[in-house]
Structure formats: structure tokens, C-alpha cells
Write an enzyme that holds these catalytic residues in place. Sequence first.
Site, PDB file in Angstrom:
ATOM      1  N   HIS A   1      36.847  48.507  40.658  1.00  8.63           N
ATOM      2  CA  HIS A   1      35.574  47.872  40.323  1.00  8.63           C
ATOM      3  C   HIS A   1      35.017  46.992  41.446  1.00  8.63           C
ATOM      4  O   HIS A   1      33.928  46.448  41.318  1.00  8.63           O
ATOM      5  CB  HIS A   1      35.667  47.050  39.019  1.00  8.63           C
ATOM      6  CG  HIS A   1      35.847  47.899  37.808  1.00  8.63           C
ATOM      7  ND1 HIS A   1      36.361  47.417  36.620  1.00  8.63           N
ATOM      8  CD2 HIS A   1      35.586  49.219  37.593  1.00  8.63           C
ATOM      9  CE1 HIS A   1      36.418  48.391  35.721  1.00  8.63           C
ATOM     10  NE2 HIS A   1      35.953  49.490  36.299  1.00  8.63           N
TER      11      HIS A   1
ATOM     12  N   CYS B   1      39.612  55.739  37.523  1.00  9.73           N
ATOM     13  CA  CYS B   1      38.323  55.114  37.251  1.00  9.73           C
ATOM     14  C   CYS B   1      37.216  56.006  37.788  1.00  9.73           C
ATOM     15  O   CYS B   1      37.332  56.553  38.887  1.00  9.73           O
ATOM     16  CB  CYS B   1      38.253  53.726  37.904  1.00  9.73           C
ATOM     17  SG  CYS B   1      36.708  52.853  37.599  1.00  9.73           S
ATOM     18  N   HIS B   2      36.129  56.142  37.029  1.00  9.68           N
ATOM     19  CA  HIS B   2      35.043  57.059  37.418  1.00  9.68           C
ATOM     20  C   HIS B   2      33.927  56.387  38.204  1.00  9.68           C
ATOM     21  O   HIS B   2      32.921  57.035  38.508  1.00  9.68           O
ATOM     22  CB  HIS B   2      34.461  57.723  36.171  1.00  9.68           C
ATOM     23  CG  HIS B   2      33.960  56.745  35.147  1.00  9.68           C
ATOM     24  ND1 HIS B   2      34.246  56.856  33.813  1.00  9.68           N
ATOM     25  CD2 HIS B   2      33.207  55.616  35.270  1.00  9.68           C
ATOM     26  CE1 HIS B   2      33.683  55.854  33.148  1.00  9.68           C
ATOM     27  NE2 HIS B   2      33.043  55.099  34.020  1.00  9.68           N
TER      28      HIS B   2
END
Length: 458
Positions: free
Chosen positions: A211, A174-175
Site C-alpha cells: 500500500h 495485493c492487487h
Amino acid sequence: MDTKNIQIAYIGGGSRGWAWGLMSDLAGQDILEGTVRLYDIDRDAAYANEIIGDKVQYAEGAKSAWHYKAVDSLAEALTGADFVVLSILPGTFDEMESDVHTPEKYGIYQSVGDTAGPGGLVRALRTIPMYVEIANAIKEFSPEAWVINYTNPMTLCVQTLYEVFPQIKAFGCCHEVFSTQELLISALEELRGITDVKRSDINVNVQGINHFTWLSDAWYKNINLIDVYREFCDKYYETGYIKDESNHWMNSSFACAQRVKFDLFKRYGSIAAAGDRHLAEFMPGKMYLADPDTVHEWMFGLTTVEWRKDDLKKRLEKSKKLISGEEKFEIKKTGEEGVHMMQAICGERTLVSNVNLPNIGQAPDLPMGAVVETNAVFRHNTVTPLCAGKMSNEIGAMVSRHVKNHQTILKAALTKNKDLAFTAFINDPLVTCSYKDAKVLFDEMLQNTKKYLPGWEI
């Protein structure tokens, strides 16, 4: 592995976003070459990407040659693969429209709807059976391959892979942390006058889950970036921070003014390291997502599925132009580290990056085996998570609630247990309506996605 004959299986290979990004990153480096086999339930999309992919090696800036081949089965894609890339859309945007917008009838707003909240849960219920199938296929056809997941909900996708095939070599990328490192670079430049800093120069300690990720420590050389960030928050807490006016949060479905991040830092003393749209969904529903006016005050946006559908139309048009030659493929770095990770696993470099892996002790205050996000070291044929230490009690309590809810969702999906799924549903902090309304909402959302829930009594 033969670095000039790398075999990549791309599941979801008809993608008009991630696939093109992978093509660009692969062509833009000169260490690895090989073949990418594209498998997608949308066969036409995969064959379109075969044509586009084979043109990329002739694009300006291409440094390596890759052959793209659309295939008709998981078995054909996976057999002989060194790497497997997973990037699928679980269902269609019609199902996602229900995920995101049906809860609005009960005053529940979601800014993304693919990870947390009622939308994230229902998306997970239809994604997990797909990942059971994928995990079994990897076990049968490419058990030694390294598996890179980009699909959301990230945590539950990776968790399912390990639940079905415990020996799998899978991790999720995930970036979101990268964007927070870039924000720290902006703070350094503005408050300390330090320029020409690369993201790789920003050293951070990553904790939490995808997230809902936190940086408990951040340094640039001998400069404590927690102190710099505190000044930055104080300066921009009320006004928000907008670096690029052309990507203003009021005109973008993805941009934000960082106010949710700043608020979380002031509350908890660690840097929340994801986009405001994602972070807001993990917090109690009335904090940042009470209604559109509240969202506007916090200076981020609700990403509507109508926008996603319109964007898909534009990307379909772009696909036609790339195939016909009317538009040339542009090679540019995506900022993702997937290809760098492949290089490291091939023994060509050493890399430290944030990654989603089962907890083997790197997150000592979260359940063992739960998928968590921390830094890891990538070396030849190994990915080793780094111990991130304990989170503060306050942050740990919030993260733990979601981790345990993920475990309930996974169990419900694997056993097709509607009551258990509803238990997780009402335990999500975004579900702020009454128990009675929650039950009606839950039933309606399951009805809207029931064709992806075989064997459920709905």
C-alpha cells in the site's frame, strides 16, 4: 501435487467478498480441481458458502469442478492442505468503526484505516494474536502448505507468520499494483494511440511495502512508460483522471481521480503504485488528509465504516439469494492472481507478479527480514523474489520510517507492551495531534478493542 485433487484451506471462509471471488477464479480455469475447506469463526457464514460453492461448478462458464466443505476447526481445515488462503476480518466493523472514526475527534482523518495511521496500528494489535494462532496451527497441521495472505494490515500479517514459524512458505498478495498498470495502459492508449495492451504486457519494477508501493521503472516493449506517465501527470494533474464516469470518485467509497498519485510522482519521480486512499495514509497527515475539504480537493474519498456496514447487509441478502437460487452465481475474472500463483507453484506455468515476502536482499536498503513488496518469480514449488534495487533516498526515507514502525508494532503486540505500542502510535505521520491528546486517543482506541487484546493491561 495432484492438480486434479488440490486441497485448499480457506481461513475466513465465510467471506462474502474474497471467498466468492476465489470460487469464480477457481471455476473459471481448467487446470486445477479439488476441495476447498472453509473455516470461519462465523460457522453459519462458512456453511452458507459451502452451499454457494458447490453450486458454482454448474454455473455458466465453469470449467472445473470444486467441492466446498465447511469445517469446525483449524485442524480440520489445515490437515492435508496444499494451499492455505487467509482472508479474515480481525474483529467486527464495530471495532473498525473505532479504528477509523475515533481519531476524527482530534482532527485525524483516515481514508481506509486498515494499514497505516492510528487505525491500522490498532487493527494490527488485535490481528497479530490471531495470526500467532494461525501460524502455530499451520506449523502443526500443514507445515508444507503454501500460504497466501489477503488480510490487512498485509505487511504485519505476513511478518507475524514468519516470526512464529520461520520455515513457513507464505506470501501476501495485493492487487493495488495491477490497478496502476491499468492506469499506464490508459496513458499509452490516450497519448500514444496504442490499443489492445494487456496488463501482463506492462513490465514494472516494484519497490517498497504494501500500500506504499513504488514503480521505479515501467516499460511496454521498447517504450519507457515513466516518460509517458510524466506527460499523463502533466495533462491531468489539476483536473484528475476519470476513465469511467459510472465509477466517479464522488459517488464511490473506493474510486479516485489519481491526483495523489500524480502529486507524488511530481515530488519524487517514481510512480506510486497503490490507490490514492492508501497512499495518502502513509504521508504526513496534513498533506492529503487534513480534513474532508482537503480530501475533496485531492479527489478521493473517506471510506466510512457506515458504508461498509450497509454493504455487508447487501452482501448478506445476496448470499440468501444465491443459496435459494433466486440469483445465479456469475463467473467472472476478479483480476487477482492467486489462482495463477497456485498453478505456477503446481508446475503448470511460470509467473512474475508483485508479492509480499521477507527481505532476503531484494530490497537492499531496507532491513533484512522485514516484509517488503517486490516482484517474484513463481515456478514449481518455488517463489523467488527479484532484486528491486535501491529506492531513491527521498522515497527510501519515507518507506523506512514505516518499516521500522512495523517492527515496533510487532514487538509490542507479541510482548503485550502498551508503552511500546504508544511509541509506534505517536511515530505515525498521521498522528498530528498533541502528545497529550494522542495519549488520550490511544487509550480510548485500546479500550474499544480490548476484548481482542487478552493479557494486556488496559
